[in-house]
Design a protein around this motif. Sequence first.
Motif, mmCIF file in Angstrom:
data_model
loop_
_atom_site.group_PDB
_atom_site.id
_atom_site.type_symbol
_atom_site.label_atom_id
_atom_site.label_comp_id
_atom_site.label_asym_id
_atom_site.label_seq_id
_atom_site.Cartn_x
_atom_site.Cartn_y
_atom_site.Cartn_z
ATOM 1 N N TYR A 94 -28.239 -8.600 7.416
ATOM 2 C CA TYR A 94 -28.526 -7.728 7.420
ATOM 3 C C TYR A 94 -27.355 -7.537 8.595
ATOM 4 N N TYR A 95 -26.495 -6.307 8.152
ATOM 5 C CA TYR A 95 -24.627 -6.448 9.384
ATOM 6 C C TYR A 95 -24.560 -4.885 9.522
ATOM 7 N N CYS A 96 -24.794 -4.854 10.823
ATOM 8 C CA CYS A 96 -24.024 -3.076 10.986
ATOM 9 C C CYS A 96 -22.466 -3.128 11.265
ATOM 10 N N ALA A 97 -21.848 -2.124 11.185
ATOM 11 C CA ALA A 97 -20.690 -2.070 11.383
ATOM 12 C C ALA A 97 -20.680 -0.316 11.858
ATOM 13 N N ALA A 98 -19.490 -0.342 12.990
ATOM 14 C CA ALA A 98 -18.391 0.816 13.448
ATOM 15 C C ALA A 98 -18.194 1.617 12.479
ATOM 16 N N ASN A 99 -17.466 2.934 12.086
ATOM 17 C CA ASN A 99 -16.963 3.868 11.508
ATOM 18 C C ASN A 99 -16.078 4.779 12.550
ATOM 19 N N PHE A 100 -14.848 5.154 12.788
ATOM 20 C CA PHE A 100 -15.003 6.112 13.582
ATOM 21 C C PHE A 100 -14.558 7.458 12.795
ATOM 22 N N PRO A 101 -15.544 7.599 12.346
ATOM 23 C CA PRO A 101 -15.108 9.707 11.550
ATOM 24 C C PRO A 101 -13.776 10.295 11.238
ATOM 25 N N THR A 102 -13.211 10.594 10.705
ATOM 26 C CA THR A 102 -12.075 11.034 10.391
ATOM 27 C C THR A 102 -12.350 11.763 9.369
ATOM 28 N N GLY A 103 -12.394 13.320 9.492
ATOM 29 C CA GLY A 103 -12.419 14.864 7.930
ATOM 30 C C GLY A 103 -14.028 14.000 7.354
ATOM 31 N N GLU A 104 -14.004 14.019 6.355
ATOM 32 C CA GLU A 104 -15.343 13.676 5.058
ATOM 33 C C GLU A 104 -14.930 12.567 5.056
ATOM 34 N N ARG A 105 -16.788 12.343 5.389
ATOM 35 C CA ARG A 105 -16.379 10.426 6.393
ATOM 36 C C ARG A 105 -17.820 10.049 4.509
ATOM 37 N N ILE A 106 -17.741 8.654 4.050
ATOM 38 C CA ILE A 106 -18.648 9.001 2.638
ATOM 39 C C ILE A 106 -19.739 7.459 3.532
ATOM 40 N N TRP A 107 -20.494 7.639 4.282
ATOM 41 C CA TRP A 107 -20.834 6.572 5.367
ATOM 42 C C TRP A 107 -21.562 5.388 4.626
ATOM 43 N N THR A 108 -22.292 5.587 2.839
ATOM 44 C CA THR A 108 -22.753 4.066 2.361
ATOM 45 C C THR A 108 -21.431 3.688 1.954
ATOM 46 N N LEU A 109 -19.824 3.805 2.207
ATOM 47 C CA LEU A 109 -18.670 2.875 1.442
ATOM 48 C C LEU A 109 -18.496 1.961 2.496
ATOM 49 N N PRO A 110 -18.617 0.643 2.521
ATOM 50 C CA PRO A 110 -18.420 -0.329 3.198
ATOM 51 C C PRO A 110 -16.768 -0.189 3.656
ATOM 52 N N SER A 111 -16.077 0.394 2.932
ATOM 53 C CA SER A 111 -14.263 0.437 3.537
ATOM 54 C C SER A 111 -14.365 1.709 4.410
ATOM 55 N N GLU A 112 -15.423 2.742 4.446
ATOM 56 C CA GLU A 112 -14.963 3.507 6.003
ATOM 57 C C GLU A 112 -15.020 3.225 7.138
ATOM 58 N N TYR A 113 -15.749 1.748 7.151
ATOM 59 C CA TYR A 113 -15.616 1.202 8.262
ATOM 60 C C TYR A 113 -14.979 0.290 8.403
ATOM 61 N N ASP A 114 -14.810 0.226 10.650
ATOM 62 C CA ASP A 114 -13.985 -0.481 11.258
ATOM 63 C C ASP A 114 -14.250 -1.842 12.066
ATOM 64 N N PHE A 115 -15.194 -1.911 12.304
ATOM 65 C CA PHE A 115 -15.879 -3.613 12.795
ATOM 66 C C PHE A 115 -17.068 -3.482 12.017
ATOM 67 N N TRP A 116 -17.227 -5.125 11.574
ATOM 68 C CA TRP A 116 -18.374 -5.548 11.177
ATOM 69 C C TRP A 116 -18.711 -6.518 12.642
ATOM 70 N N GLY A 117 -20.467 -7.296 12.478
ATOM 71 C CA GLY A 117 -21.075 -8.064 13.258
ATOM 72 C C GLY A 117 -21.018 -8.890 12.164
ATOM 73 N N GLN A 118 -21.752 -10.555 12.883
ATOM 74 C CA GLN A 118 -21.772 -11.054 11.674
ATOM 75 C C GLN A 118 -23.049 -10.888 11.053
ATOM 76 N N GLY A 119 -24.420 -10.248 11.310
ATOM 77 C CA GLY A 119 -25.333 -10.253 10.437
ATOM 78 C C GLY A 119 -26.472 -10.878 11.412
ATOM 79 N N THR A 120 -27.625 -10.617 10.150
ATOM 80 C CA THR A 120 -29.459 -11.155 10.914
ATOM 81 C C THR A 120 -29.887 -11.533 9.471
#
Length: 126
Positions: A94-120
């Motif tokens: 499981y990974y968490c990720a951060a997305n700075f939203p600009t306009g319409e975003r599709i939260w399910t797309l990994p490419s929308e996210y700017d920063f990622w953790g290493q997972g657990t």
Amino acid sequence: EEQLVESGGGLVQTGGSLTLSCATSGFPFDAYDIGWFRQAPGKELEAVSCIDNSDGRTFYVHDVKNRFTISSDNARNTVYLRMNSLKPEDTARYYCAANFPTGERIWTLPSEYDFWGQGTQVTVSS
């Protein structure tokens, strides 16, 4: 430097519960969406849940709705994922990720996210 650190994974039996934490730093937490994703061996990365920290809206994929709960502690810059009624098919990293939203975003797309953790790792035994 932007950082996300996941914790709380482990081994649990079917029907059990775990709470994952995503501790963040280095960016304005309340302006970002924080998403949880997971990846099982041999499978693609898939979205699980997301929280919009600007207004508290939450999103879930159908498979985890009513079992998982995402929440945010803005004072601690930390997002949690409470997982109940766990199933063997929930086994994944499981990974968490951060997305700075600009306009319409599709939260399910990994490419929308700017920063990622290493997972657990979460393992659910049958």
